[in-house]
Scaffold this active site. Structure first.
Site, PDB file in Angstrom:
ATOM      1  N   SER A  57       0.846  -1.194   0.000  1.00 11.12           N
ATOM      2  CA  SER A  57       0.000   0.000   0.000  1.00 11.12           C
ATOM      3  C   SER A  57       0.878   1.240   0.000  1.00 11.12           C
ATOM      4  CB  SER A  57      -0.907   0.009   1.235  1.00 11.12           C
ATOM      5  OG  SER A  57      -1.790  -1.087   1.224  1.00 11.12           O
TER       6      SER A  57
ATOM      7  N   GLY B 298      -0.412   4.428   0.109  1.00 10.50           N
ATOM      8  CA  GLY B 298      -1.256   5.546   0.518  1.00 10.50           C
ATOM      9  C   GLY B 298      -2.042   6.104  -0.648  1.00 10.50           C
ATOM     10  N   ALA B 299      -2.041   7.431  -0.769  1.00 10.12           N
ATOM     11  CA  ALA B 299      -2.811   8.088  -1.815  1.00 10.12           C
ATOM     12  C   ALA B 299      -2.296   7.770  -3.219  1.00 10.12           C
ATOM     13  CB  ALA B 299      -2.786   9.602  -1.598  1.00 10.12           C
TER      14      ALA B 299
ATOM     15  N   ASP C  34      -6.535  -2.770   5.768  1.00 10.94           N
ATOM     16  CA  ASP C  34      -7.140  -4.064   6.096  1.00 10.94           C
ATOM     17  C   ASP C  34      -8.274  -4.386   5.118  1.00 10.94           C
ATOM     18  OD1 ASP C  34      -5.441  -3.945   8.349  1.00 10.94           O
ATOM     19  OD2 ASP C  34      -6.971  -2.833   9.450  1.00 10.94           O
TER      20      ASP C  34
END
Length: 315
Positions: free
Chosen positions: A220, A222-223, A252
């Site tokens: 991941s 983030g943005a 999650d």
């Protein structure tokens, strides 16, 4: 069925506030109480998608009883491991601009007998599981090698395992060859011991984790989106998000979406991105239902933008 294991669950209280001002009395605009812990959130997201899930977790005290009650109300089967300590309570403060401040308690210490009972409970619940998702920090009492032992036991039982943890627990589990690991950018940088400034840096770090034993890495960013690196290739996924309300549990939810969609390949990455994007549009740690998803807003490509600078580089 997706089985989740959360060694250090929590009771999570989320407050939406206008702004944090240190030393001042701050009045919350809304509040929520949810069962917490990364594995618990994966189970909640799987259940919200209408799929069966069983949550294995140590529970103790009034907070633990409330966690079990809240999970049951959401249609999640709970396989509790009774412990002498009290389940921790965490606090999340979400400002109107989406900035999140979390206060996580350390949690109880598990005795050797409780640790073994936790492993025994996972083994008892494993038959019929398509995936085991092991998630979150380890409570006091559990050695960093605990996840490695769990991965080995899962593989011996013929069950695929997804691991979402960090630090020594992640590094010591990699030689056991988890089927997928799901670090965020900070955890990825910590694992390889260097900063990440671009998407290409993240790809190289994910490849290193594969070299250490991970069969696939779902990262991941983030943005900026998410990466999937496995033996078949590398894919980059992103989605339009007009407004972020809370990113609690978004990672999650992404892992749940990935596993629901089979846990491999670009289609599973698209599902992960869609679930993560939907989660950040919801309050607190509310998990998205199929009606909250916007697959049309998701883009997945194998033309990875290696030179793209990360919005939030990790030093």
């Amino acid at each position: 069925m997706i089985l989740t294991v959360t060694p250090n669950p929590s009771l999570d209280r989320t407050y939406e506030v206008h702004a944090l001002e240190r030393g001042e009395v701050i009045r919350a605009e809304t509040e929520r109480t949810d069962p917490g812990g990364k594995g618990v959130n994966v189970s909640r997201a799987v259940a919200a998608a209408g799929r069966r899930t069983v949550a294995v977790l140590p529970l103790g005290g009034a907070a633990g009883a409330l966690v079990a009650e809240l999970l049951d109300a959401q249609g999640i089967e709970v396989a509790p491991v009774a412990i002498a300590g009290t389940t921790r309570s965490n606090i999340a403060l979400v400002e109107v601009d989406g900035v999140l401040t979390k206060i996580n308690a350390p949690g109880p210490e598990l005795s050797p007998a409780e640790q073994e009972l936790l492993l025994d409970t996972v083994r008892a619940q494993s038959p019929g599981a398509g995936w085991i998702a092991c998630c979150g920090s380890l409570p006091r009492g559990l050695a960093p090698s605990w996840y490695a032992d769990l991965v080995a036991r899962a593989h011996a039982a013929g069950v695929r395992i997804a691991l979402d943890t960090s630090g020594r627990a992640l590094l010591e589990a990699l030689p056991a060859r988890p089927d997928v690991v799901k670090p965020n950018a900070a955890e990825l940088a910590e694992a390889v011991g260097r900063p990440l400034a671009t998407v290409g840096d993240a790809v190289k770090a994910a490849e290193e984790l594969r070299g250490m034993g991970a069969r696939a890495v779902l990262a991941s960013l983030g943005a900026d989106g998410q990466l999937l690196v496995d033996g078949a290739g590398t894919w980059f996924g992103s989605a339009r998000v007009d407004a972020v309300r809370s990113n609690v549990g978004a990672g999650d939810s992404s892992l749940a979406g990935f596993l629901i969609a089979g846990g491999s390949g670009p289609g599973a990455l698209a599902s992960a991105v869609a679930h993560g994007a939907a989660a950040v549009r919801l309050p607190g740690s509310v998990m998205p239902t199929p009606a909250d998803l916007d697959p049309a807003a998701v883009t997945v490509t194998d033309a990875v933008p290696m030179d793209r600078e990360l919005t939030e580089p990790v030093s």
